[in-house]
Design a protein around this motif. Structure first.
Motif, PDB file in Angstrom:
ATOM      1  N   VAL A  25       5.434  -2.493  -6.514  1.00 61.49           N
ATOM      2  CA  VAL A  25       5.190  -3.928  -6.718  1.00 61.49           C
ATOM      3  C   VAL A  25       6.503  -4.609  -7.096  1.00 61.49           C
ATOM      4  O   VAL A  25       7.510  -3.953  -7.347  1.00 61.49           O
ATOM      5  N   GLY A  26       6.453  -5.935  -7.160  1.00 62.04           N
ATOM      6  CA  GLY A  26       7.618  -6.702  -7.574  1.00 62.04           C
ATOM      7  C   GLY A  26       7.589  -6.992  -9.068  1.00 62.04           C
ATOM      8  O   GLY A  26       6.677  -6.576  -9.798  1.00 62.04           O
ATOM      9  N   HIS A  38       0.856  -1.190   0.000  1.00 66.27           N
ATOM     10  CA  HIS A  38       0.000   0.000   0.000  1.00 66.27           C
ATOM     11  C   HIS A  38       0.894   1.244   0.000  1.00 66.27           C
ATOM     12  O   HIS A  38       1.792   1.364   0.836  1.00 66.27           O
ATOM     13  N   PRO A  39       0.687   2.188  -0.930  1.00 64.19           N
ATOM     14  CA  PRO A  39       1.626   3.315  -1.074  1.00 64.19           C
ATOM     15  C   PRO A  39       1.678   4.269   0.118  1.00 64.19           C
ATOM     16  O   PRO A  39       2.650   5.015   0.258  1.00 64.19           O
ATOM     17  N   LEU A  40       0.660   4.258   0.974  1.00 61.10           N
ATOM     18  CA  LEU A  40       0.665   5.192   2.111  1.00 61.10           C
ATOM     19  C   LEU A  40       1.251   4.575   3.385  1.00 61.10           C
ATOM     20  O   LEU A  40       1.418   5.274   4.387  1.00 61.10           O
ATOM     21  N   LEU A  41       1.557   3.298   3.355  1.00 60.94           N
ATOM     22  CA  LEU A  41       2.161   2.645   4.527  1.00 60.94           C
ATOM     23  C   LEU A  41       3.680   2.808   4.489  1.00 60.94           C
ATOM     24  O   LEU A  41       4.269   3.057   3.438  1.00 60.94           O
ATOM     25  N   ASP A  42       4.295   2.681   5.652  1.00 61.06           N
ATOM     26  CA  ASP A  42       5.758   2.683   5.726  1.00 61.06           C
ATOM     27  C   ASP A  42       6.262   1.491   4.914  1.00 61.06           C
ATOM     28  O   ASP A  42       5.971   0.338   5.243  1.00 61.06           O
ATOM     29  N   ALA A  47       5.475  -2.366   5.701  1.00 59.82           N
ATOM     30  CA  ALA A  47       4.282  -2.885   5.018  1.00 59.82           C
ATOM     31  C   ALA A  47       4.477  -4.350   4.626  1.00 59.82           C
ATOM     32  O   ALA A  47       5.529  -4.741   4.130  1.00 59.82           O
ATOM     33  N   VAL A  48       3.440  -5.161   4.886  1.00 63.15           N
ATOM     34  CA  VAL A  48       3.495  -6.580   4.511  1.00 63.15           C
ATOM     35  C   VAL A  48       3.065  -6.708   3.048  1.00 63.15           C
ATOM     36  O   VAL A  48       1.931  -6.367   2.702  1.00 63.15           O
ATOM     37  N   LEU A 100      -7.890  -4.693  -0.449  1.00 65.24           N
ATOM     38  CA  LEU A 100      -8.777  -4.089  -1.446  1.00 65.24           C
ATOM     39  C   LEU A 100      -8.274  -2.700  -1.860  1.00 65.24           C
ATOM     40  O   LEU A 100      -8.237  -2.354  -3.032  1.00 65.24           O
ATOM     41  N   LYS A 101      -7.903  -1.905  -0.841  1.00 60.44           N
ATOM     42  CA  LYS A 101      -7.434  -0.541  -1.130  1.00 60.44           C
ATOM     43  C   LYS A 101      -6.129  -0.565  -1.929  1.00 60.44           C
ATOM     44  O   LYS A 101      -5.919   0.268  -2.812  1.00 60.44           O
TER      45      LYS A 101
END
Length: 312
Positions: free
Chosen positions: A277-278, A223-227, A231-232, A259-260
């Motif tokens: 992403v990978g 998720h782009p807003l998580l650290d 982030a998992v 989902l987000k």
């Protein structure tokens, strides 16, 4: 129309930025896909320096803006000095005892001295103001009336000359209006491109592959807003072997985040951004990305918060 000092300084700032960015494009020999945007910039150092040289700040026009202005300001300083000299003689004379304070001040742009009310007739002159308590009269002695009149005339001429300078600078800007506006648009475009690049570095992103089969697959998506360090990552895909995806799990188990993440990464990719992403991740363009926002819990209809969302 006449632009004010702030507006002219903003134009000079755009022109200065244009020149700096255009010179930055010369760094490195290799041409990039945005090389043409850099080359489309049109610096105008002459106009930039003419504005910056004439306007020192929003409140100050330089003496160098015109020979006429420099001459007027020299006369203003001389005339002001004459008026203050006359008043200084009063302050230093036997008339000083009539003054409330031994200072020179101004009222309505004219030099005056503060005289005690009981001695207002001892210093012949024009009364320009009265203190709130009525104990002080601000009097313009007759000896400085001529100098004050001359000063007011010079100040009016200075204001008129400043107006002429601003009008002339505005006309020069108007003559190259289209070029300035184009420069601004190119700078905005470059700023956005570099902002996308910085975001990509910060989130450790990569460009996803675009497919046309209506499917997407994100490997190790964050998720782009998580650290990004905490982030998992998740693997999520939809649209090839199956077109319905149900996500289950305990409270705070990551269902909503999953989902987000999918919705945000699809939207980012369609906005031309790299995504976190990978390798071997791809996406398709979707006509809609839907979001259900708010708490629609209904006690009457026995709907829990999540059931209400599902109904939407």
């Amino acid at each position: 129309g006449v632009l004010n000092t702030r507006e002219l300084l903003q134009i000079a700032s755009v022109l200065r930025t244009t020149r700096n960015v255009a010179s930055y494009s010369g760094v490195g020999e290799e041409k990039t896909c945005i090389h043409s945007i850099f080359k489309s910039l049109t610096p105008n150092k002459y106009l930039e320096e003419k504005i910056s040289g004439a306007i020192l700040s929003e409140d100050e026009i330089s003496d160098n803006a015109s020979a006429e202005l420099a001459d007027l300001r020299r006369k203003i300083r001389v005339t002001s000095g004459k008026a203050r000299e006359v008043l200084q003689r009063i302050i230093s004379s036997s008339q000083a005892k009539y003054l409330q304070e031994s200072i020179i001040t101004q009222r309505s742009g004219r030099y005056v001295v503060p005289v005690k009310s009981e001695f207002k007739n001892e210093i012949p002159g024009l009364v320009h103001d009265l203190s709130g308590s009525g104990s002080t009269f601000f009097i313009e002695p007759m000896g400085v009336v001529k100098a004050n009149n001359e000063l007011r005339e010079l100040l009016a001429q200075e204001e008129k000359e400043i107006e002429r300078i601003l009008r002339a600078l505005s006309a020069e800007c108007a003559a190259v209006r289209e070029t300035i506006l184009q420069n601004y648009d190119y700078l905005v475009a470059l700023d956005e491109i570099f902002a996308r690049g910085k975001l990509s570095y910060r989130l450790n992103c990569m460009p996803p592959r675009l497919e046309r089969n209506g499917a997407f697959r994100f490997r190790r998506a964050r998720h782009p807003l998580l650290d990004q360090k905490k982030a998992v990552p998740i693997d999520i895909r939809l649209g090839e072997e199956f077109d319905t995806l149900m996500i289950t799990g305990p409270n705070t188990g990551g269902k909503t985040v999953a989902l987000k993440t999918a919705g945000l990464l699809i939207t980012m990719a369609q906005c031309g951004l790299h995504i976190p992403v990978g390798d071997d991740s791809y996406f398709s363009v979707f006509s809609q990305v839907l979001a259900d926002i708010g708490d629609e819990q209904s006690i009457e209809q026995s709907l829990s918060t999540f059931s209400a969302h599902m109904t939407n």
